[in-house]
Structures are given as C-alpha cells and as structure tokens.
Design an enzyme around this catalytic site. Sequence first.
Site, PDB file in Angstrom:
ATOM      1  N   LYS A 278       0.847  -1.199   0.000  1.00 19.58           N
ATOM      2  CA  LYS A 278       0.000   0.000   0.000  1.00 19.58           C
ATOM      3  C   LYS A 278       0.880   1.247   0.000  1.00 19.58           C
ATOM      4  O   LYS A 278       2.041   1.181   0.401  1.00 19.58           O
ATOM      5  CB  LYS A 278      -0.868   0.017   1.269  1.00 19.58           C
ATOM      6  CG  LYS A 278      -1.997  -0.983   1.288  1.00 19.58           C
ATOM      7  CD  LYS A 278      -2.805  -0.831   2.571  1.00 19.58           C
ATOM      8  CE  LYS A 278      -3.919  -1.865   2.671  1.00 19.58           C
ATOM      9  NZ  LYS A 278      -4.960  -1.738   1.644  1.00 19.58           N
ATOM     10  N   ARG A 352     -10.099 -11.675   1.684  1.00 25.04           N
ATOM     11  CA  ARG A 352     -10.955 -12.711   1.086  1.00 25.04           C
ATOM     12  C   ARG A 352     -10.281 -14.084   1.115  1.00 25.04           C
ATOM     13  O   ARG A 352     -10.954 -15.104   1.132  1.00 25.04           O
ATOM     14  CB  ARG A 352     -11.352 -12.288  -0.329  1.00 25.04           C
ATOM     15  CG  ARG A 352     -10.205 -12.096  -1.281  1.00 25.04           C
ATOM     16  CD  ARG A 352     -10.594 -11.244  -2.477  1.00 25.04           C
ATOM     17  NE  ARG A 352     -10.595  -9.811  -2.164  1.00 25.04           N
ATOM     18  CZ  ARG A 352     -10.908  -8.854  -3.024  1.00 25.04           C
ATOM     19  NH1 ARG A 352     -11.258  -9.157  -4.255  1.00 25.04           N
ATOM     20  NH2 ARG A 352     -10.888  -7.587  -2.660  1.00 25.04           N
TER      21      ARG A 352
HETATM   22  N1  BES Z   1      -8.205  -3.938   4.350  1.00 25.34           N
HETATM   23  C1  BES Z   1      -8.301  -3.470   3.013  1.00 25.34           C
HETATM   24  C2  BES Z   1      -9.601  -2.707   2.742  1.00 25.34           C
HETATM   25  C3  BES Z   1      -9.826  -1.430   3.495  1.00 25.34           C
HETATM   26  C4  BES Z   1      -9.528  -0.217   2.925  1.00 25.34           C
HETATM   27  C5  BES Z   1     -10.423  -1.441   4.731  1.00 25.34           C
HETATM   28  C6  BES Z   1      -9.783   0.965   3.605  1.00 25.34           C
HETATM   29  C7  BES Z   1     -10.672  -0.289   5.412  1.00 25.34           C
HETATM   30  C8  BES Z   1     -10.363   0.929   4.856  1.00 25.34           C
HETATM   31  C9  BES Z   1      -8.238  -4.647   2.043  1.00 25.34           C
HETATM   32  O1  BES Z   1      -7.448  -5.709   2.434  1.00 25.34           O
HETATM   33  C10 BES Z   1      -7.681  -4.131   0.773  1.00 25.34           C
HETATM   34  O2  BES Z   1      -6.528  -3.793   0.758  1.00 25.34           O
HETATM   35  N2  BES Z   1      -8.502  -4.091  -0.260  1.00 25.34           N
HETATM   36  C11 BES Z   1      -8.095  -3.603  -1.524  1.00 25.34           C
HETATM   37  C12 BES Z   1      -8.567  -4.586  -2.547  1.00 25.34           C
HETATM   38  C13 BES Z   1      -7.976  -4.378  -3.915  1.00 25.34           C
HETATM   39  C14 BES Z   1      -6.503  -4.733  -3.910  1.00 25.34           C
HETATM   40  C15 BES Z   1      -8.716  -5.216  -4.905  1.00 25.34           C
HETATM   41  C16 BES Z   1      -8.753  -2.239  -1.726  1.00 25.34           C
HETATM   42  O3  BES Z   1      -9.895  -2.039  -1.301  1.00 25.34           O
HETATM   43  O4  BES Z   1      -8.084  -1.362  -2.266  1.00 25.34           O
HETATM   44 MN    MN Z   2      -5.451  -5.496   1.817  1.00 29.11          MN
END
Ligand code: BES
Ligand code: MN
Length: 508
Positions: A278, A352
């Site tokens: 990230k 997931r």
């Molecule tokens: N934990 C995150 C999602 C999230 C984002 C929760 C902001 C709370 C606040 C999740 O694991 C994630 O990183 N999701 C990605 C998915 C993408 C790579 C398809 C996302 O939402 O960007």
């Molecule tokens: Mn994630």
Amino acid sequence: MKISVKSGIAEKEPTEVIIISLFEDTKKIPSELNACNKASGGIISNLLESKDFTGKLNETIMIPTYRKIIPKRLMLVGLGKSTELSLDKIRQAAGTAARVIQSKRLKNFSVLLNKHKNISIDDVAYSMVEGVLLALYNFTMYKTLKKEEKIDINNFTLLVQRKDILGKVKSVVKDTQIVAEAVSFTRDIVNMSGSDATPTFLANKAKEIAKGTGIKCRILSKPDMLKLGMGGILNVSRGSAQPPKFIILEYNFKKKTNDTLVIIGKGITFDSGGISLKSGKGMDLMKADMAGAAAVLGTFMAVSHLKPSTHLVGLVPCSENMPSGTALKPGDIIKCLSGKTVEVVNTDAEGRLILADAISYAKRYKPDVVIDLATLTGSCVVALGTFASGMFGNNDKLKDRIKKAGEKCYERVWELPLWDEYYGLIKSSIADIKNIGGRYGGAITAACFLGKFVEGFPWAHLDIAGTFLVENDTPYIRKGATGVGVRLLVQLIQDWKKMSDADKKIKK
Ligand code: BES
Ligand code: MN
Ligand code: ZN
C-alpha cells in the site's frame, strides 16, 4: 460506573445534575415537569420563554439551582421535533448530555425516564443507557495520564415514575451494560497498535473470554492449518514474523436443537498490502483491519453474559499481511481449504483469502446461517460512504433480519447485488478463480469471491470498511474505532427465531 434505577421525582433527587429532555416544539411544559419547574422558581419555563433553550436535537443547557430544589444543577437536552423522535435521537441526546457532564468533571447525574409516543419505556431506557455508556468511552490505553486527569463518573441514576416497571427497566439496564462493555472491549482492541494486537494476542483474548463461561475455545496454529490445508490463511501469513492463529469459539455447543449461527470476522492485525504494498498515506489505519475479528470476540463476550438460546460458533482467522522474502507473491497460485485454487493477482486482496478458509471451515457445523464481517474493500466506502455497512447474501430472510437489527441499533446496512455478471469478473485463465476483479464494483467482486466458497447454506457478508471507525467525534462515538458489528450481531442473536426450512432457501 454504577447505574441505579429507582422511582423518584426530579426536584427531590440528590444529584449533581438532573437531566431533563425536551422536544423542539414544546409550547407548554409537560405536566410531569410542572412540580419541578415550580419548585425551582420556573427555571424550565423561563429558559423556554427566553429561547435560551429551544430543544433542537443535542442542544444542551446546564444551570445551577441554588438549592431551590435538591439537584445541584438542572440540564435540559434537546430531542428535536417530537414527530421525528427515534431511538437513535434518544441515544444521541443522552450521549451528548453525558459528555457535557464528563467534561465538567461531575461525579454523578440522574436522568428522568419519560415515556414517548410509539416507543416502549424499555426502548427509551435501553437507548438512554446505551447513549451514555458509548459516549463516555475514551481510549486512554497509551496515554500517560496523571491521576487527576482521569475522568470517571461514579454513578448514573435513572428516575422512573412508575414503580411497577422498575424490575423491567432494571433488567434492560443490565443487558445494555453488558453490550456496552462488549462494545468498549471491541473498540479497545481495534484502537490498539498493530504490534500489540497480534494474532497471538487476539487468540489469548478469545481464551480469556471463554474462560469459566462454558464457551469452548480452540486455537488452530500453523501445524493444524497445514494438516487441514488452509492455504488461504497460511499463504497470507507467509511474509510475517507473527504466526497466524485461527480462533474457534463455540457457545451452547450441547444444544443442537437450536439454530446454529456461525459468525466469522476478518482478523488481519496489520495490512501493509504485502508485496502489492500500500502507499504510506493512511496505512496506519490498517492496524484496524481486524475490526471484524474484534466484533466477533466482543459478541461472544456479550453472549457469555446474556445467554441467548442459539448455538453460536465464532470463526476468526488472524494473520498479518506483510512483505518479505518469504511473502506471497502476485501471480502465485494457492489452494484454499475447500480445494479451490486461486490466482493471487494482488496480495493486498488478502482478506478474502483468509475468509475463504473460514467459510469452508464453517461447513462442518452444518450451519443454519453464516455471517461474516470484514473491513474488506476501500471500494465499499466509495459506494456507501461511512453511514452504512455493505451487505451481500444469498438468502432474503437472513438479509431482512440483519437489516431490521441494524435499524434498531443504528448500525445500518445497505444491500449491494451479487449478480452472475459480477461473478464473471473473477474468472481466471489459469486457476479456479482470481482474487481481484477489475477496476469497478470492487466491493461486489470481493463478495462474489467469498460467495464462491459458500456451499449450500444461507450466508451474508457485511463489508464494514466504511463503518469500523469515525474520523470525528459523533454524539456517542468518539473519534476512532466504533465497535461496529457487536450491537448488530447481539441484536440479531437476541431476536433470533428458528428459521423454517422454507426460510432457509438460498438463491444461487
Ligand atoms: N483492508 C483493506 C480494505 C480497506 C480499505 C479497509 C480501507 C478499510 C479501509 C483490504 O485488504 C484491501 O486492501 N482491499 C483492496 C482490494 C484491492 C486490492 C482489490 C482495496 O480495497 O483497495
Ligand atoms: Mn489489503
Ligand atoms: Zn485488508
């Protein structure tokens, strides 16, 4: 804090503050306040006449009573328009009043419990107590507070006008206190730093919750997961120095005649994104990527005291998602517990993967329903904002029940679709499925991914990525973790009625 319930009248109540709530459209003082108003020399009517108090929602005014009546101060709090009253407005007003008292460092207060049209006195008591307790929560674990900086209110009294309902109100207060404590527990562990609230820490908390309550608690460690073939959680944890844990809690395990509810919570104790790292902005919030897990633990804490009749199973896969030389790589193909293979296109879509194993594990309990809670996608926040959790599922009756429970406790959910076309977006050319869809509908494709592991039972998925925290203080939730999920699940479980076979019909 001690909460007392007694019958009494406002003007004779020995307290630092007596709280009285009034509507915005109050023309004339309600008859039950006449005596108090008169004894105090017309404090209430004067404030209304001068318009120093108008009764707008969450408006407050506190004034000394100069010994004209027994309470040292009188506080008016606004409920808004009488025609628009709701449980949540009562909750808000109570929370707002409690915060004012906390900020003035007063040690006790009393509230007049009044009956409102169309709302039962039980629900008024429940909303008031909940509003007060949730509002007073403060996360101070990491603050070096001096003794005099600690603000504790010792006592809060509910003044009931009718003696015959004392018993009922007392029992409502007791249950509400149990739930509020569970919510505070959940908020504490969500607010904690990722390096403290590790998978091992959560597993130990689960054991503590179960201890001496008759709840069964089993923790699967890495060797157990290897034996079972839990490729989802094992691969996600590969980059981390912290060992993964899979928590299993079971309440009422002997009572198989009742419906079996399985609740699952995403327990990523820190989500760096892994090799699909990230960006730095907002990454600190990913210490809370275990908010679903924390909600399940909090729910068990409440259930251990409330003792509902359902058979409840909690499954909580816990892991960090970290980059390292041993970490899962984009392009890797893994095999989950169900036997399905997954092309991992993006290691940041890790939730997931661990949930897939948990959903497959749920099958062995022959569940009547399975509900998972997860901070799953940023895309859900884009779709719904922060006032609703995203809801998905394969069974209308179950979704209906969740929706109703959400409205009552104001942890609202909003449904998004799981149409076939969306399933098409997670097809893989080299494995059974891939772990991300395209650019659009990310919350939905994530839910579809989970749906692929649901085998023949009613299931609902709640994406709490927009609701697990608030960025600013609200009337009864301070900035930080909200504890979302606990009140919703407890409400659902307490209202649970056995599902008929017809109700268990699932939609493909
Ligand atoms: N934990 C995150 C999602 C999230 C984002 C929760 C902001 C709370 C606040 C999740 O694991 C994630 O990183 N999701 C990605 C998915 C993408 C790579 C398809 C996302 O939402 O960007
Ligand atoms: Mn994630
Ligand atoms: Zn995550």
